[in-house]
Structure formats: structure tokens, C-alpha cells
Scaffold this active site. Structure first.
Site: not given
Length: 295
Positions: A147, A112, A208, A179, A229
């Protein structure tokens, strides 16, 4: 950007992950009560790790790492691993990824943990491959983001490379990324850029922006990596034209809200990169199984 290709499997991070995963699975006493009760210690078998769905494989080196740790825990020999499908290979349903031969106890205790990691990383590689294929023939490359799943970043970013993507920064330490909150705290794009340059003069800086005017401000301040962005494609095209008109090298990235259906339209604006957080935060697993053979 970190390099493309399949080099640099993160063995150290993988070993740490395997240790934690096995501790979760085997509990404080380190036992698999079912396998130890039903399988004689001296039994040996061959097992195949098989794709139950199409995809791109990633994480094959984990197989040997898990088997080695489990063999030490249960006191058995380390099974041999015959790799049939290397990382980056495209899989069809039924394709064999690897064959394992050795103590049945070791193979089943490891099962597993091997499959959890392999399925997860292959899912990231498979998702990334869809984006890389969608961009084929354009000048744009697909980037990942920060992320990632806590504890899995290096492995997930490796899987992105297996799928034909490119790694962006690995963390907060290797590239400065200015940012919205940094701009607000510093007072302006130019002020934030100047402060980063003053404190960390040798670190790459990315800025950004959300409008052509802000892109121009960042460029005038010295930024040569501009992240656009959530711009509509027409505004992005205008911004790319504005930055390219300066006649100096500048890297331009489209980020935020992109989908596979529209990504080629964004690539056609002339951006160098598109970044997609979903490569790591929203990739479904590839169904992979382990089957003992009849022998």
C-alpha cells in the site's frame, strides 16, 4: 522478507522520481522564473537543511541527486553537500540534516523537490520507528505492505528500513500471496496453494487466513508462512498455538486493524511479524526546511 538495515538505497528509482518532480516544478521550459530573475548566476551561498520537528531522517542521498540534475539544467556548478545527519538518525527540532554550498540559483531551484521527497520519506521512517519502538523487547518485527504511493514504492520501503522496519514483498512478482479472492477463484485454500506451487515452484508462498481452521488447512496444504488477518487477539493466540504445535518451522504474521496501543498484546501471542499498511499509506510528513545562512 527483504533485509533490514540501510543498505540498498534505490538510486535508479530516485533518479526517475527526481526527473518527474523537477518536470512538474519547472514546467515545459524548465525555468524557475523567480530565482532566475532575482539571483545573479555567479552568486554562491551556503544553505542548511533543517528539521522543523522531531523525527527520523530518510532520503538524504536524494539531496545530491536533485542538485546534480538542477545544476545541469541551469548551467551551474553542482553544490557540495556536507551530510550532518545520516539516514536513520533521530532528529530533534532545529537539527541540521545537511549543508549545501554552491550557486544560489541551483540551491533554490532544487529546494522544493529536495524537501518534498525528504519530508515524505522521513515521515515514513518516523512512523515506522514508533512501531519498531513499540515492539522492542518482543520477538515480533514490523512489516510494510504494497500500500505504497505509485512511483515511490522502492523509496518508501527504503524509508521503512530507515525507521527500523522490515520490507515484505516488493511486488506481485517476488512472493505469491494467496488472499480471499484467490481462494474463491481457485475453490479452496489447498487448491490455490497447489496451483501456485505447480506454476511457480521456486517462489515463496504466503497464505492469508481468518480462522484457526483455515490456518490449519493452509498448513496442511504445505504453507509455511501464514498471515492471520483481522483476528481478535485471543483467536490469534489460539491460531499461533495450533500452528506451533505441529513442531515444524512456520512463520506467522498478524495483519489488519492493528494499532500502536494494542500491538504488544498481539506480539505476545508469539507471532513473528505484524504488518502495517499505514507505514506507507498514512504517514504524515516531517516538517523540513532549507535556510540560506547569513554568510
Amino acid at each position: 522478507m527483504s533485509g533490514d538495515g540501510l543498505s540498498g538505497f534505490p538510486h535508479e528509482w530516485a533518479r526517475e522520481l527526481v526527473t518527474v518532480a523537477l518536470r512538474e516544478d519547472l514546467g515545459p521550459e524548465g525555468v524557475d522564473v523567480t530565482t532566475l530573475a532575482t539571483i545573479p548566476a555567479d552568486q554562491t551561498r551556503t544553505a542548511e537543511i533543517v528539521a522543523r520537528a522531531p523525527g527520523v531522517v530518510a532520503g538524504v542521498p536524494v539531496i545530491g541527486l536533485v542538485l546534480a540534475v538542477v545544476a545541469e539544467k541551469v548551467g551551474g556548478e553542482v553544490p557540495t553537500v556536507e551530510v550532518v545527519s545520516d539516514d536513520g538518525a533521530r532528529l530533534e527540532r532545529g537539527d541540521v540534516i545537511a549543508r549545501l554550498t554552491g550557486p544560489t540559483q541551483v540551491i533554490l531551484v532544487a529546494e522544493r523537490t529536495i524537501l518534498n521527497i525528504l519530508s515524505r520519506l522521513s515521515g515514513v521512517a518516523t512512523h515506522t520507528r514508533r512501531w519498531a519502538d513499540a515492539l522492542e523487547g518482543t520477538s515480533a518485527m514490523v512489516l510494510d505492505t504494497r500500500k505504497t504511493t505509485p512511483g515511490l514504492r522502492w523509496l518508501e520501503k527504503y524509508a521503512v528500513r530507515c525507521g527500523g522496519g522490515t520490507n515484505k514483498r516488493m511486488g506481485l512478482y517476488d512472493v505469491a500471496m494467496i488472499k480471499d479472492n484467490h481462494k474463491l477463484a481457485a475453490g479452496s485454500v489447498a487448491a490455490a496453494y497447489a496451483l501456485v506451487r505447480e506454476r511457480f515452484p521456486d517462489v515463496d508462498v504466503q497464505v492469508e487466513v481468518t480462522t484457526p481452521a483455515e490456518a490449519q488447512e493452509a498448513f496442511d496444504a504445505g504453507a509455511r508462512f501464514i498471515m492471520c488477518d483481522n483476528m481478535p487477539v485471543d483467536v490469534l493466540g489460539q491460531t499461533v498455538g495450533l500452528l506451533r504445535a505441529a513442531g515444524e518451522p512456520v512463520e506467522i504474521e498478524a495483519t489488519g486493524g492493528l494499532t500502536l496501543e494494542v500491538v504488544r498484546d498481539y506480539a505476545a501471542t508469539g507471532v513473528d511479524y505484524v504488518s502495517v499498511g499505514g507505514l506507507t499509506h498514512s504517514s504524515p510528513i516531517v516538517d523540513i526546511a532549507l535556510d540560506l545562512t547569513d554568510g
